[in-house]
Design a protein around this motif. Structure first.
Motif, mmCIF file in Angstrom:
data_model
loop_
_atom_site.group_PDB
_atom_site.id
_atom_site.type_symbol
_atom_site.label_atom_id
_atom_site.label_comp_id
_atom_site.label_asym_id
_atom_site.label_seq_id
_atom_site.Cartn_x
_atom_site.Cartn_y
_atom_site.Cartn_z
ATOM 1 N N ALA A 107 -10.713 9.111 10.844
ATOM 2 C CA ALA A 107 -9.429 9.687 10.034
ATOM 3 C C ALA A 107 -8.373 8.376 10.018
ATOM 4 N N ASP A 108 -8.692 7.508 11.236
ATOM 5 C CA ASP A 108 -7.725 6.119 10.691
ATOM 6 C C ASP A 108 -8.216 5.436 9.575
ATOM 7 N N ALA A 109 -9.631 5.245 9.446
ATOM 8 C CA ALA A 109 -10.142 4.757 8.343
ATOM 9 C C ALA A 109 -9.782 5.218 7.065
ATOM 10 N N ARG A 110 -9.811 6.624 6.837
ATOM 11 C CA ARG A 110 -9.459 7.105 5.740
ATOM 12 C C ARG A 110 -7.975 7.128 5.217
ATOM 13 N N ALA A 111 -7.132 6.724 6.296
ATOM 14 C CA ALA A 111 -5.845 6.488 5.854
ATOM 15 C C ALA A 111 -5.624 5.170 5.738
ATOM 16 N N LEU A 112 -6.134 4.253 6.465
ATOM 17 C CA LEU A 112 -6.137 2.820 5.872
ATOM 18 C C LEU A 112 -6.651 2.755 4.347
ATOM 19 N N ILE A 113 -7.858 3.323 3.927
ATOM 20 C CA ILE A 113 -8.375 3.345 2.727
ATOM 21 C C ILE A 113 -7.293 3.833 1.400
ATOM 22 N N ALA A 114 -6.841 5.002 1.952
ATOM 23 C CA ALA A 114 -5.728 5.673 1.017
ATOM 24 C C ALA A 114 -4.440 4.995 1.028
ATOM 25 N N GLY A 115 -4.134 4.177 1.793
ATOM 26 C CA GLY A 115 -2.882 3.112 1.703
ATOM 27 C C GLY A 115 -2.987 2.065 1.087
ATOM 28 N N SER A 116 -4.389 1.690 0.770
ATOM 29 C CA SER A 116 -4.675 0.290 0.158
ATOM 30 C C SER A 116 -4.207 0.347 -1.197
ATOM 31 N N GLY A 117 -3.440 -0.382 -1.640
ATOM 32 C CA GLY A 117 -3.267 -0.749 -3.130
ATOM 33 C C GLY A 117 -1.880 -1.364 -2.960
ATOM 34 N N GLY A 118 -1.315 -1.864 -4.226
ATOM 35 C CA GLY A 118 -0.086 -2.485 -4.352
ATOM 36 C C GLY A 118 -0.061 -3.992 -3.584
ATOM 37 N N GLY A 119 0.938 -4.089 -2.699
ATOM 38 C CA GLY A 119 0.610 -5.343 -2.023
ATOM 39 C C GLY A 119 -0.509 -5.633 -0.724
ATOM 40 N N ASP A 120 -0.982 -4.449 -0.575
ATOM 41 C CA ASP A 120 -1.948 -4.699 0.601
ATOM 42 C C ASP A 120 -3.204 -3.948 0.110
ATOM 43 N N VAL A 121 -4.267 -4.821 -0.184
ATOM 44 C CA VAL A 121 -5.497 -4.477 -0.648
ATOM 45 C C VAL A 121 -6.800 -4.567 0.189
ATOM 46 N N PHE A 122 -7.376 -3.620 0.675
ATOM 47 C CA PHE A 122 -8.568 -4.030 1.578
ATOM 48 C C PHE A 122 -9.880 -3.919 0.811
ATOM 49 N N HIS A 123 -10.721 -4.961 1.088
ATOM 50 C CA HIS A 123 -11.973 -4.830 0.116
ATOM 51 C C HIS A 123 -13.118 -4.846 1.191
ATOM 52 N N ALA A 124 -14.179 -4.106 0.711
ATOM 53 C CA ALA A 124 -15.440 -4.016 1.478
ATOM 54 C C ALA A 124 -16.351 -5.415 1.230
#
Length: 170
Positions: A48-65
């Motif tokens: 669930a934490d992972a889903r939240a982090l991924i959902a919040g990725s974008g704009g000024g904070d982007v997380f890449h695999a």
């Protein structure tokens, strides 16, 4: 450059934004050795934490695999964070099984060089805990130097990328 690196490849990995279907694999590689170092990650880090982090990725904070090029398995995460119009921060974590093999150095170096090429004149920084020698060594290898300043996050020091200042490792 947009705030998303659309796609990068190195000899051993592919780098692209995390997607919703990465949540299970992200939770699996984000163990206590990661959450003890990354202050904004809850412990334990759940799917669930992972889903939240991924959902919040974008704009000024982007997380890449960071995926293994041969099999596509998630090996790590590289965050690209816009601190202001002229400064970009890079952060990362990798699966325990991926550490010590040079993959993080290869992937983080590729991301930093892409940022530098696409945002001419932007400062590229990283924050690192002074006791995290492995992470500090990785940053030094790819050209980051200590600034002597404290970071924005608790207990962190600020490092800044200087082209051509990396340690030549053979």
């Amino acid at each position: 450059m947009t705030d998303t690196l659309l796609a990068l490849s190195t000899d051993r990995c592919r780098i692209a934004p995390l997607h919703a279907d990465d949540a299970r694999a992200l939770a699996a590689i984000t163990d206590a050795s990661v959450t003890d170092q990354v202050h904004f990650l809850p412990a334990p880090f759940t799917e669930a934490d992972a889903r939240a982090l991924i959902a919040g990725s974008g704009g000024g904070d982007v997380f890449h695999a960071v995926r293994d090029r041969a099999f596509g398995d998630l090996q790590g995460v590289i965050g690209v964070h816009r601190r202001d119009a002229r400064e970009v921060e890079v952060g990362y974590w990798f699966a325990a099984s991926a550490r010590g093999k040079g993959l993080a150095t290869e992937a983080v170096n590729a991301v930093v060089r892409e940022i530098a090429a696409s945002r001419t004149g932007a400062a590229i920084v990283a924050e690192c805990h002074p006791d995290n020698e492995r992470s500090r060594a990785l940053l030094r290898r790819i050209g980051f130097l200590a600034t002597g300043q404290i970071g924005r996050r608790p207990g962190r020091v600020l490092m800044k990328w200087r082209p051509g200042s990396g340690i030549d490792v053979c």
